[in-house]
Scaffold this motif. Structure first.
Motif, mmCIF file in Angstrom:
data_model
loop_
_atom_site.group_PDB
_atom_site.id
_atom_site.type_symbol
_atom_site.label_atom_id
_atom_site.label_comp_id
_atom_site.label_asym_id
_atom_site.label_seq_id
_atom_site.Cartn_x
_atom_site.Cartn_y
_atom_site.Cartn_z
ATOM 1 N N ALA A 52 63.180 17.211 72.586
ATOM 2 C CA ALA A 52 64.072 17.087 73.736
ATOM 3 C C ALA A 52 65.323 16.284 73.390
ATOM 4 O O ALA A 52 66.440 16.649 73.779
ATOM 5 N N CYS A 53 65.150 15.208 72.629
ATOM 6 C CA CYS A 53 66.298 14.370 72.267
ATOM 7 C C CYS A 53 67.210 15.076 71.271
ATOM 8 O O CYS A 53 68.440 14.949 71.356
ATOM 9 N N ILE A 54 66.636 15.831 70.337
ATOM 10 C CA ILE A 54 67.468 16.589 69.399
ATOM 11 C C ILE A 54 68.299 17.613 70.159
ATOM 12 O O ILE A 54 69.511 17.749 69.929
ATOM 13 N N ALA A 55 67.674 18.353 71.064
ATOM 14 C CA ALA A 55 68.391 19.394 71.804
ATOM 15 C C ALA A 55 69.545 18.800 72.608
ATOM 16 O O ALA A 55 70.664 19.334 72.606
ATOM 17 N N ARG A 56 69.304 17.682 73.288
ATOM 18 C CA ARG A 56 70.366 17.041 74.075
ATOM 19 C C ARG A 56 71.441 16.453 73.163
ATOM 20 O O ARG A 56 72.635 16.573 73.438
ATOM 21 N N GLY A 57 70.999 15.815 72.082
ATOM 22 C CA GLY A 57 71.948 15.218 71.167
ATOM 23 C C GLY A 57 72.827 16.247 70.493
ATOM 24 O O GLY A 57 74.034 16.038 70.307
ATOM 25 N N TYR A 58 72.249 17.367 70.141
ATOM 26 C CA TYR A 58 72.988 18.464 69.500
ATOM 27 C C TYR A 58 74.108 18.963 70.413
ATOM 28 O O TYR A 58 75.257 19.100 69.995
ATOM 29 N N ARG A 59 73.761 19.223 71.668
ATOM 30 C CA ARG A 59 74.768 19.743 72.612
ATOM 31 C C ARG A 59 75.888 18.729 72.841
ATOM 32 O O ARG A 59 77.073 19.087 72.863
ATOM 33 N N GLU A 60 75.519 17.468 73.013
ATOM 34 C CA GLU A 60 76.544 16.460 73.282
ATOM 35 C C GLU A 60 77.425 16.240 72.049
ATOM 36 O O GLU A 60 78.634 16.021 72.175
ATOM 37 N N TYR A 61 76.830 16.327 70.865
ATOM 38 C CA TYR A 61 77.620 16.123 69.656
ATOM 39 C C TYR A 61 78.714 17.176 69.526
ATOM 40 O O TYR A 61 79.849 16.872 69.141
ATOM 41 N N LEU A 62 78.389 18.422 69.823
ATOM 42 C CA LEU A 62 79.381 19.487 69.705
ATOM 43 C C LEU A 62 80.573 19.231 70.623
ATOM 44 O O LEU A 62 81.721 19.521 70.260
#
Length: 464
Positions: free
Chosen positions: A71-81
């Motif tokens: 869950a944290c990877i998925a959220r972090g990935y989107r916010e990073y982009l």
């Protein structure tokens, strides 16, 4: 904005540890309206687990479905982009290939692809041997099959974390280095922490101490729910000419313990092979081993035979704060105003922004503090990428000091004079890439010693 000399200010939140997760937490909670201080035991930030990794922005396709890590990877990935554009962070979309090299690994590919889809990564695409070799013509013809993960990126792991912390500092946070937390007292209303830089008062404490997470819990709470067993990952970095031999991130079929040996370019224009996965007791021993490194080089050559003719630029090792659990260990003890953020292993770089969002929500930060900043300052960072415009290409840069990595005098002086100046040569390397090229500082160290005179506690060339 940097290290103040007074300890009289009471903060809303004290964050222990200035790795990539601590930096992301500082940014998030500052933007949520909290008065934040970051406490780092080392002379510089990113001096622990965050200083050595593979620098990949993962989609989380292979994380355990339903886990907090996923869950944290998925959220972090989107916010990073989104954030990469706002802060000028370099990012290179390469995609990844998960490769099977024997029939047993081929048999695991369908379940790995199904796991990816369960994790919301639905654009994975199965490829046969001919498709793979067409995409990666330098690969060994012994490859048996695999699949494509289009959304994987290469990023700069150090500029990224510095950017998070710089945005926190520009918007009112503080950082105190050489500030190891020794003990603390919670009186029901807030914490008083004893540190090597003096006492610190804060309403809430977040332990994101990485390799020392369980020790900090023991010091402040008297107990820890996990034990950190450092896992060493060694890497071999080939010269920049090797980068042409792989376009995608080349991933193995993972095991339960490790994601396995990766071969990929770096955003700095090299090609790396690694990491190993070696559990150890020491939390500081990031030494490398000749036998292990030779094994990595041999494995790289097995995958890409033309690597045999390529020079190795450098080797390094990173330590990951593995625990006895497979998932992240994040817990909010509201009655003690305390958050533990532990067990953040190899995916910490990709998950950091997601972890910060998760902790903010656990704490009820938007309601607890003064509310989100209306117009936060967005600092622009110096993009260290061989695939983007660099300062050496711009006029009036003062000339190139480090010719291997094309680092200009202006870049070095900007880092030294900035709001988060390096305290060590290692810190300057992470901010500019000086001494990180083929000659490993042989030609530029003398000039660097002159430029940095009086800046570091231990001057360049001083062996004390």
């Amino acid at each position: 904005m940097a290290e103040p000399q007074t300890a009289s200010r009471k903060f809303d939140v004290a964050i222990i540890g200035a790795g990539v997760v601590g930096c992301a937490l500082a940014r998030r909670l500052t933007l949520d309206g909290a008065q934040v201080v970051v406490l780092e035991k080392a002379p510089d930030v990113l001096d622990g687990a965050s200083k050595g990794n593979s620098a990949i922005l993962h989609t989380g396709f292979d994380a355990p479905p339903g886990s907090l890590e996923q869950a944290c990877i998925a959220r972090g990935y989107r916010e990073y982009l989104d954030l990469s554009e706002e802060l000028g962070l370099p990012i290179l979309k390469t995609g990844a290939l998960v490769l099977a090299w024997n029939d047993e690994q081929v048999a695991k590919l369908p379940s790995l692809m199904e796991k990816a889809r369960k994790n919301g990564v639905e654009d994975v695409e199965e490829l046969d041997r001919a498709d793979i070799l067409k995409r990666e013509p330098h690969l060994s013809e012994t490859v048996a099959g695999g699949f494509l993960v289009p959304g994987e990126y290469l990023i700069d792991p150090w500029t990224t974390a510095h950017a998070y912390l710089l945005q926190a500092l520009e918007n009112g946070a503080e950082v105190r280095r050489d500030a190891e937390v020794l003990s603390g007292n919670f009186d029901g209303a807030g914490w008083t922490l004893s540190t090597t830089a003096g006492p610190v008062e804060a309403g809430q404490v977040i332990n994101s101490a990485g390799l020392y997470g369980d020790i900090v819990d023991q010091r402040l709470l008297g107990q820890s729910s996990f034990k950190v067993t450092p896992r060493k990952g060694q890497f071999v970095v080939f010269d920049k000419t090797a980068a042409a031999l792989a376009s995608a991130i080349l991933l193995p079929v993972p095991t339960e313990k490790t994601k396995g040996i990766v071969v990929c370019r770096t955003i700095f224009g090299n090609l790396l092979v690694g990491p190993t996965a070696e559990d150890q007791e020491s939390r500081t021993d990031a030494s490398t081993d000749a036998e292990m490194l030779q094994g990595l080089r041999d494995r790289g050559i097995e995958m890409i035979p033309e690597l045999e003719a390529q020079e190795v630029t450098t080797v390094y090792a990173g330590l990951r704060p593995a625990t006895e659990y497979q998932d992240f260990q994040i817990q909010y003890r509201e009655d003690q105003a305390y958050v533990t953020v532990g067990g953040i292993r190899s995916t910490g770089l990709s998950a950091a922004l997601g972890i910060a969002r998760h902790v903010s929500e656990l704490m009820g930060a938007e309601a607890r503090f003064s509310g989100p900043l209306e117009a936060p300052i967005l600092p622009r960072v110096n993009a260290l990428s061989n695939y983007h415009e660099r300062d050496w290409e711009r006029p009036d840069n003062g000339g190139i000091v480090c010719h291997c990595e094309l680092v200009t005098r202006r870049e070095i002086e900007a880092a030294l004079d900035g709001p988060l100046p390096p305290a060590t040569l290692a810190g300057l390397k992470r901010r500019t890439r000086v001494c990180m090229g083929r000659c490993q500082g042989f030609y530029c160290t003398g000039e660097l010693a002159k430029i940095t005179a009086g800046r570091f506690k231990t001057p360049i060339g001083d062996k004390k």
